[in-house]
Design an enzyme around this catalytic site. Sequence first.
Site, PDB file in Angstrom:
ATOM      1  N   SER A 113       0.816  -1.195   0.000  1.00  0.00           N
ATOM      2  CA  SER A 113       0.000   0.000   0.000  1.00  0.00           C
ATOM      3  C   SER A 113       0.857   1.255   0.000  1.00  0.00           C
ATOM      4  O   SER A 113       1.580   1.498  -0.959  1.00  0.00           O
ATOM      5  CB  SER A 113      -0.972  -0.047   1.183  1.00  0.00           C
ATOM      6  OG  SER A 113      -2.071   0.794   0.939  1.00  0.00           O
TER       7      SER A 113
ATOM      8  N   ASP B  74      -9.241  -5.052  -5.566  1.00  0.00           N
ATOM      9  CA  ASP B  74      -8.810  -4.036  -4.605  1.00  0.00           C
ATOM     10  C   ASP B  74      -9.581  -2.749  -4.877  1.00  0.00           C
ATOM     11  O   ASP B  74      -9.376  -2.088  -5.897  1.00  0.00           O
ATOM     12  CB  ASP B  74      -7.303  -3.804  -4.740  1.00  0.00           C
ATOM     13  CG  ASP B  74      -6.728  -2.959  -3.613  1.00  0.00           C
ATOM     14  OD1 ASP B  74      -7.511  -2.236  -2.957  1.00  0.00           O
ATOM     15  OD2 ASP B  74      -5.508  -3.018  -3.395  1.00  0.00           O
TER      16      ASP B  74
ATOM     17  N   HIS C 280      -7.612  -5.710  -0.905  1.00  0.00           N
ATOM     18  CA  HIS C 280      -6.359  -5.074  -0.475  1.00  0.00           C
ATOM     19  C   HIS C 280      -5.661  -5.988   0.536  1.00  0.00           C
ATOM     20  O   HIS C 280      -5.631  -5.709   1.740  1.00  0.00           O
ATOM     21  CB  HIS C 280      -6.707  -3.719   0.142  1.00  0.00           C
ATOM     22  CG  HIS C 280      -5.582  -2.744   0.204  1.00  0.00           C
ATOM     23  ND1 HIS C 280      -4.943  -2.257  -0.915  1.00  0.00           N
ATOM     24  CD2 HIS C 280      -4.980  -2.148   1.262  1.00  0.00           C
ATOM     25  CE1 HIS C 280      -4.018  -1.395  -0.549  1.00  0.00           C
ATOM     26  NE2 HIS C 280      -4.001  -1.313   0.768  1.00  0.00           N
TER      27      HIS C 280
END
Length: 660
Positions: A195, A301, A332
């Site tokens: 991320s 995601d 995610h």
Amino acid sequence: MPIRTLWRTLAILAVAALTAVFLVPVAAQAAPRESRPVYSYAHAVRESVWVDTGLDGDGDGRTDRVAADIVRPSEPAREGRKVPVIMDASPYYSCCGRGNESQLKTYDAQGHVVQMPLFYDNYFVPRGYAFVGVDLAGTNRSDGCVDVGGRSDIRSAKAVVDWLGDRARAYTSRTGGTPVRASWTTGATGMIGKSWDATIANGVAATGVKNLKTIVPISGISSWYDYYFAQGAQLYDGGPDELAGYVDSEGAQAHCAAVQKKLADGSPTSGDWTGLWTERDYVKDAAKVRASVFLVHGMQDLNVRTKHFGQWWDALAKHGVERKIWLSQTGHVDPFDYRRGAWVDTLHRWFDHELLGYDNGIDRAPMADIERHPDQWVTSAVWPPRDTRTTTLYPARGTTPGVGTLGLGRSTGTERFTDDPSRSETDWAADLTKSTPDKAAFVTPALTGPLRISGSSHVTVTATPSTASAHLSAVLVDLGPDTIRDYADGGEGITTLADRTCWGESTSGDSACFKTTAAKTVHVDATVVSRGWADLGHHASLAKGTPLTPGRAYTMTLDLAATDHVVPAGHRLALVVAGTDKDLIEPPATRPTLTLDLSRTRAQLLLDGGAKALARATATAPAARTLTVVGTPECASGYGDGCTSTVSPSRTVPGSSTSR
């Protein structure tokens, strides 16, 4: 020739022959193919340095220093040998935690790191690597301010890479201290992270820094504009200033108001592209990338949406960057939490090859691993496949209003829908074969053979709005029964179990054992494959949106999220065009009715086999089905781990959800 000389000559030749037969193969076999856990993790060197970034982001009159916590094997330095570095630069080490169990850095009384989150140090330090965990500027023990992917974020991580390459200064304390060099490392550095951490790896690679040999970005952002907006349509009702405030250390919160104001002023909710976004666009600098890239992303995601990996991958391919990719069915989620054993093994081989130079064959392995069904993976020699071609499909009116056909032939006519912000892509898919006022849907015949969509597709729409503002959504749907990972669940496709498996060595303060997971699945009758959104007011330019003239037709091309999906035989492929996609984009200021000009509307899909494959796969007509679909994610945008309640999209942060 004397007999003695002849004998010595023959003896030398014999020895040479024997050497050729026996010694060369032995030497070849002795070439290392895998690093082994031969060093002590318990006795590893644990130290911290503060690297000078050369910036004064917090305006205190001195250049900022960022903290780099180091865990490295002690034996190589004593033996006069140097080791490569695996590095994770993150804003989350003190505020939010890393991984499925939200681990934080912990320290002993001397300020040396005791627990380093995740398994990287436990596993790789015994194998002859150093691990470096960097606190981004403005977080944890670092000076400066968080600027959300901008100069300070990237410079704070790049400065550490430079220090490892003997091109920057570091000290033994945050203020003052003794200068220190990284004499223990070869300088060869690989960056990894998920991320926001992955985003930093992308950004540092895009600077072209010399000794960064590889990056492994997991669910990373490639352009921060595309995190907050989709072609002018606002994705969240918050901005980068709020995100900075969320991860700032206490010291940064006291000194960084000016930076947060700059972030707010530079990111207007209008969706206009500004200089702030240009600075945070790494795709434009893909030509500078020297590092190889092992990219990982979940195809569902809805936090860091898959447009990010698609445009980054395409730019890297254009410039010939060595690359590899894993695509899962999850949201995610870190691959450690959906394919653990294969992930650790593959990552080990990747770092051995890229940082140690071992010839272990991973560079000759298939380029792509793709999860086709939960826990069922396939590979592709290259990605997208070599025979992938852009194929144009056209919508046409059908016998039911708002439900038409999708095929290779051009058509005429119009369809109409009214924006309904209470409806989502899952509602549209569930009612796809029904006439509803909030969408226009177009469906192929039932396929007689599989049809593979790979890469980043596009939908061009010509629409006439009834009001001065309008948002558009384009959604691809696979119509047919399937069992998929439940990406809409709080775990985004995984369930965390109670038992643990161990990956590396442990100490009393840092366990190498982590909770296992299993696929969380759901049975559906329709799967959203890809989606794209846009503000029609930005049809001419992202730089400046303009009010629309009611009654005037506008043409705009929507970027669809990158994917790799096979629509199997017996299923149908559908295109939905609608307005606001509930919980995924913010609604426009008005509630328009839009009229689609079907003669000027088309989908340009990347299909394996191109138009010939589509023609072969659409030979017969479909039978209608009753549909049930997986719902809108309840927790994909929350701050916390393991959350179950519905939260506003404005609260999404890169790295939030169950697996930071």
